[in-house]
Design a protein around this motif. Structure first.
Motif, PDB file in Angstrom:
ATOM      1  N   PHE A  24       2.414   1.991  -3.372  1.00 32.80           N
ATOM      2  CA  PHE A  24       1.439   2.578  -4.292  1.00 32.80           C
ATOM      3  C   PHE A  24       1.234   4.051  -3.958  1.00 32.80           C
ATOM      4  O   PHE A  24       1.206   4.916  -4.824  1.00 32.80           O
ATOM      5  CB  PHE A  24       0.126   1.798  -4.166  1.00 32.80           C
ATOM      6  N   GLU A  25       1.120   4.317  -2.676  1.00 38.35           N
ATOM      7  CA  GLU A  25       0.888   5.683  -2.208  1.00 38.35           C
ATOM      8  C   GLU A  25       2.041   6.601  -2.601  1.00 38.35           C
ATOM      9  O   GLU A  25       1.854   7.700  -3.108  1.00 38.35           O
ATOM     10  CB  GLU A  25       0.745   5.623  -0.682  1.00 38.35           C
TER      11      GLU A  25
ATOM     12  N   PRO B  18       0.579   7.436  -8.303  1.00 40.83           N
ATOM     13  CA  PRO B  18       0.109   6.858  -9.565  1.00 40.83           C
ATOM     14  C   PRO B  18      -0.695   7.861 -10.390  1.00 40.83           C
ATOM     15  O   PRO B  18      -1.348   8.744  -9.837  1.00 40.83           O
ATOM     16  CB  PRO B  18      -0.788   5.702  -9.117  1.00 40.83           C
TER      17      PRO B  18
ATOM     18  N   PHE C  47       0.842  -1.202   0.000  1.00 40.47           N
ATOM     19  CA  PHE C  47       0.000   0.000   0.000  1.00 40.47           C
ATOM     20  C   PHE C  47       0.875   1.249   0.000  1.00 40.47           C
ATOM     21  O   PHE C  47       0.630   2.195  -0.744  1.00 40.47           O
ATOM     22  CB  PHE C  47      -0.922   0.019   1.221  1.00 40.47           C
TER      23      PHE C  47
ATOM     24  N   ILE D 233      -4.918   4.576 -11.559  1.00 39.95           N
ATOM     25  CA  ILE D 233      -5.891   4.483 -10.469  1.00 39.95           C
ATOM     26  C   ILE D 233      -7.215   3.975 -11.012  1.00 39.95           C
ATOM     27  O   ILE D 233      -7.823   3.058 -10.463  1.00 39.95           O
ATOM     28  CB  ILE D 233      -6.112   5.871  -9.822  1.00 39.95           C
TER      29      ILE D 233
END
Lengths: 235, 554, 293
Positions: free
Chosen positions: A57-58, A62, A54, A67
């Motif tokens: 990704f954060e 992105p 997570f 998304i």
């Protein structure tokens, strides 16, 4: 600068959570909890395993298109789960997660699986099973992504084997480990009983995975490839 | 200082030889309401996207776009995002979040504004656009018109100086579209907002424009006030079909000078013509009709046991070779009626008869092959394959009887040859509809049901559709069409019916039907009412006008 | 339950996590009964009419769990009978029932949680931790009902060209379902690009994004947070001191009724009763306000 303060605060909090709070909680769990410690520890570990992905990704910031594609795949598996309830357990969630993993990579696969779990539980209601579901579907997508990179998954046999494996993994995580660790009753009989009751579900999971994978992998794969090329994303 | 100045802009899409934009020069002043028109594929959307930096397409570009004398590329990121607003065609696709309030705040969050500022701006927007009563609702439940208004409000919350809109009303019904256009007019008049709008509804929009820009084959061929548009473009340019009724009549009657734009101006002009009032009328021509192939008798229907009836005492019939248009307001149940006729919903009273036999007696496989076909509102719901050719071939397999000749015949009727290798989603709206229709025709239906077939397609595509439908009528196919498009139904159908309160309240051939209505009627009729007896289409008015003037001169 | 729900999401989330966390670990009969009773009471106040229907669903679950344990666990000293040479003991039955009660209570607490913590509250909190992920969830939440609707439309359109997933053999149905999903995915992906454009057009991706919400942390939220922490702290301390421990095997441990233990029981009871108390207090206040108008 309120913004950067906020960011620093977030960083401090997340470091605190990862390096201080979680180990303390784990230790306390092992030492003080009796019957529930296995459930407790596994929930913590499961959540802990999701956190780095997570965070990655954060941090990556992105693009909107990435998304959106992940949101679309997750929403399709949730909507599919809601509508096509022909047989209980006969759901396209795992298959769609796997296909996403194969064609868009491990990270996308993981996120699609994990988000499917979170969102479908927002609709159906959260419970003690949420973290497991998130982890299981996420991992299935992640593994599919890792294998997808090798090109193995282009073969039908690999697809079938992985479908069966994913069904078994999910059933083990949710039905067997979930129930046993939550009830805290450990014995061979308990395992056998849990495996026995879970078996029909395991078979349905596996069969539905295989069927959906065989039917959907090629068409969805082509669509994802087209989107990747046409809009130049997730390359 | 001009707000926007485009200087010799040229653009090529990757791997394309033909330019998508050619020598574009354009100056937009602060506070102008500009309407950008042209046939589909002329490059107007490409041009508009170039004005919004974040959406500029990839490709080879030369020339400059100056925003307040600064190159668009050199603008600060926040300024570029906030000061140029962009509203797209499909209201659904632009909504990002699940709550109305969050959607309004979304752009402001991106700009990094603090909570207090966002709160104030969101409140302002909710008040200006009348959103207060659904402010805390989910975005899912809103109507199409509300959604598009929300999109506009969400863009306006960022306080843009320039607003770009790409066919914002094409997916809306006429009333919601009018409301949206009125709001745009208000923004332009009350706030001095500069607007560039691509729009098909020229009847409503052109009178509001300070400037109209006409594009043709990647070039701008006219820039100026709409009143002078006619003098500067070729007499038989295809764009004429899309112009407001008053302008078309004015043009066809070989008039010079400032053209009338609105119905009021058109009437004023027509009254000045040497025409004897109420004397001339269009001759009727009767057509031989076939047998009744689809009939509904005394239908009653509701979705839930405790809800109100949507259809009540609904009756209708249609004959072979006849096209029936069902018109009526939004949400009255027209589409539901179509679902009943096609067997997708079951009435709780009454029966539908297909070729004299009860619809429920048919097996699905018999009903939907060789008998009845439905063209859905969204043609994309029928597309499975990645190529037009494959799409048709797979359908040919389903329709066992469809021969290669049949396929070839359909392809030539619908003019699909040049599209065979394309992806269905890369086609324009009109082309997608033709492809969907081609798939259905492979099943060789005797009855064709159409749900809003003219929604979101341009004048040219409408004409092509009418041509196809008439060819089918000649083959003896019966057509039932549900539509908001008064003009289309007046021009092409054999019979029109008004749907209201659960059944058809009045019906007749288009001429009697529309000359009997005073509000719910065509622009041409409103323009010529009291001057000509029963003119309902542009063609009617033009013919009568010419006839009348020759009469007078003789 | 309007008044409790109106508290700040942080307070609500903190409350439920604390309570559910403790409910999972306290196997002491007194604690169990308290957890269960107050779970039922709160859930009843939240759901009213829907409540009994829900409870009916849980009752068989309770009995199944109570029966399974003595069949697979043969510990304990108070033997009731032998089945196939295996002892069925009083302790195992009680343990099974206690376990079932605990699981039931947790599920009911979760049920109340689901009623109070609506998606926007959850996303608000999650957004503080992980803004991008929260936004992704929010977009997914918006897409799900939209896709459901689109599936319906596609299904009907497909039916009119002879593809009906509600009839025919199982294999045909499955083929129809995959066909519908396949059509949906193309449609969804192409539309998603436009949504992404709409995000970009409104400046998504600019540095220093802020998050806006309609929630305001008021003074009363601070107070409640303090009260919850205090009561939970005392209960956890009680647990460390062994007041929540209760052994079922080898045989039941002694029930304690000392002043301290009753004190701990009461603290726990008050903690669980917070939403109910707030509700009643607010009701009385309203009645008073109305009568003075």
């Amino acid at each position: 600068m309120q913004k950067s303060d906020n960011k620093r605060l977030r960083l401090i909090i997340s470091t605190l959570v990862i390096f201080v709070i979680i180990p303390i909680v784990l230790y306390a769990g092992v030492v003080y909890l009796n019957d529930r410690k296995y459930y407790f520890i596994s929930v913590v570990i499961v959540l802990l395993a999701c956190v780095p992905l997570f965070i990655k990704f954060e941090r990556r910031k992105p693009q909107p298109r990435e998304i959106l594609i992940i949101a679309v795949m997750a929403a399709i598996s949730v909507a599919g789960r809601m509508i096509f309830v022909v047989v209980p357990g006969f759901k396209p969630v795992a298959a769609i997660t796997i296909i996403t993993g194969i064609y868009l990579g491990a990270e996308a696969g993981f996120l699609t699986g994990a988000l499917s779990a979170i969102v479908s539980n927002i609709f159906f209601g959260q419970g003690p099973w949420t973290p497991f579901q998130m982890f299981m579907w996420g991992m299935i997508g992640f593994l599919a992504g890792v294998l997808g990179k090798t090109g193995v998954m282009e073969k039908k046999v690999a697809l079938i084997l992985f479908g069966v494996f994913a069904g078994g993994l999910f059933s083990f995580g949710m039905d067997v480990w979930g129930v046993i660790s939550f009830s805290g009753i450990f014995s061979w009989e308990a395992y056998v009983a849990a495996l026995g009751t879970a078996l029909p579900f395991t078979i349905i999971y596996a069969v539905s995975n295989v069927i959906f994978l065989l039917l959907l992998a090629k068409p969805i794969g082509e669509k994802l490839k087209r989107i990747k090329i046409k809009y130049n994303i997730l390359q | 200082m001009a707000l926007l100045k485009i200087d010799n802009l040229n653009f090529y899409y990757p791997e394309e030889i033909d330019s998508a934009l050619k020598n574009i020069n354009l100056t937009i002043e602060e506070g102008e309401f500009v309407v950008l028109i042209g046939q589909s594929g002329c490059g107007k959307s490409t041009l508009l996207k170039h004005l919004k930096r974040e959406l500029a397409p990839h490709g080879k570009k030369s020339g400059d776009i100056l925003y307040r004398n600064e190159r668009l590329e050199d603008l600060d990121m926040k300024t570029a995002a906030a000061e140029v607003g962009y509203v797209l065609q499909n209201p659904e696709n632009q909504i990002v979040t699940d709550k109305v309030w969050h959607e309004l705040a979304f752009g402001l969050e991106n700009l990094g504004l603090d909570t207090l500022t966002i709160r104030r701006r969101v409140a302002e927007m909710a008040n200006f656009f009348g959103i207060q009563s659904w402010f805390r609702q989910k975005t899912v439940g809103l109507s199409g018109g509300q959604k598009q208004l929300l999109n506009l409000a969400a863009v306006m919350a960022m306080q843009p100086k320039l607003l770009l809109l790409d066919e914002p009303t094409s997916q809306l019904d006429p009333i919601a579209a009018m409301e949206f256009i009125t709001t745009l007019h208000k923004l332009n008049q009350e706030l001095g907002l500069t607007i560039i709008l691509i729009e098909h509804r020229l009847e409503e929009v052109l009178p509001l424009a300070d400037k109209v820009v006409l594009m043709d084959h990647s070039e701008i061929i006219y820039t100026g006030h709409p009143k002078q548009l006619l003098t500067d473009i070729p007499k038989n340019h295809a764009m004429h079909d899309a112009l407001p009724t008053a302008m078309r009549i004015f043009n066809a009657c070989d008039q010079e000078g400032d053209a009338p734009l609105t119905i009021r101006e058109g009437r004023k002009w027509l009254l000045q013509q040497p025409v004897e009032q109420n004397c001339v009328s269009v001759d009727e021509n009767y057509v031989e009709l076939g047998l009744v192939v689809l009939e509904a008798k005394d239908i009653a229907f509701r979705y839930e046991k405790n809800s109100d009836d949507i259809l009540h005492g609904f009756q209708m019939h249609v004959r072979a070779g006849e096209m029936l248009s069902i018109i009526g307001g939004n949400g009255t149940g027209k589409s539901t009626a179509l679902k009943i006729l096609s067997g997708l919903e079951k009435p709780y009273r009454g029966n539908v008869f297909v070729n004299g036999q009860k619809l429920k007696k048919y097996r699905n496989s018999d009903l939907y092959r060789e008998q009845l076909a439905v063209l859905p509102q969204d043609p994309k719901t029928l597309f499975v394959e990645k190529q037009v050719r494959k799409e048709l071939e797979s359908m040919q397999k389903v329709a066992m009887k469809a021969s290669a000749e049949k396929l070839a015949e359909i392809i030539s009727l619908l003019d699909l040859q040049h599209l065979m290798d394309r992806h269905p989603y890369d086609l324009s709206g009109g082309e997608q509809q033709k492809l969907a229709l081609a798939k259905l025709l492979l099943l060789n239906p005797k009855i064709l049901l159409l749900d809003e077939p003219t929604k979101g397609i341009d004048a040219h595509a409408k004409k092509a559709l009418a041509h196809i439908l008439h060819a089918l009528l000649k083959q003896g196919v019966a057509i039932v069409m549900v539509t908001h498009d008064i003009e289309f139904s007046a021009e092409y159908s054999s019979r029109c019916a008004l749907f209201f309160d659960g059944n058809l309240v009045s019906e007749g051939d288009p001429r009697t039907f529309y000359s009997g209505n005073s509000f719910y009627t065509t622009a041409a009729h409103r323009l010529s009412r009291g001057i000509f007896k029963n003119a309902i289409t542009c063609e009617d008015v033009i013919t009568l006008c010419k006839k009348a003037t020759t009469n007078v001169s003789v | 339950m309007k008044s409790f729900e109106m508290y700040h999401p942080l307070v609500l989330f903190y409350y439920f996590m604390t309570v559910i966390g403790m409910a999972m670990f306290f196997m002491h009969p007194i604690y169990l009964v308290l957890t269960f009773m107050e779970a039922v009471l709160l859930n009843f106040l939240l759901l009213r009419h829907g409540f009994w229907k829900k409870l009916m669903m849980y009752i068989p679950l309770f009995f199944i769990m109570a029966i399974i344990n003595p069949l697979i666990s043969h510990n304990g000293e108070l033997v009731i009978l032998y089945v196939n040479d295996n002892a069925v003991t009083m302790e195992a039955i009680c343990y099974g029932m206690a376990m079932a009660l605990m699981i039931l209570a947790v599920i009911i607490w979760f049920n109340s949680y689901n009623g109070v913590m609506t998606s926007d509250k959850f996303l608000y909190l999650f957004g503080k931790l992980s803004p991008v992920l929260a936004l992704t969830i929010s977009i997914t939440m918006r897409l799900v009902p939209r896709f459901k609707h689109q599936i319906h439309i596609i299904t009907q359109a497909q039916k009119t060209i002879g593809m009906d997933y509600t009839s025919g053999s199982v294999w045909e149905r499955i083929k129809c379902v995959t066909r519908i999903l396949s059509i949906l995915i193309t449609w969804a992906l192409e539309n998603a690009i436009e949504t992404a454009d709409s995000m970009k057009a409104r400046g998504y991706g600019l540095p220093e994004r802020s998050t806006f919400s309609l929630f305001v942390f008021e003074k009363r939220d601070g107070w409640l947070l303090g009260v919850i922490t205090l009561l939970a702290g005392i209960s956890v301390a009680g647990s460390f001191l062994g007041y929540t421990t209760f052994y079922f095997y080898p045989t039941f441990s002694e029930m304690e009724w000392s002043l301290t233990s009753v004190g701990f029981y009461s603290v726990y009871a008050v903690l669980l009763a917070i939403p109910i108390v707030i509700e009643i207090k607010e009701n009385i206040k309203w009645r008073y306000l109305r009568s003075t108008i």
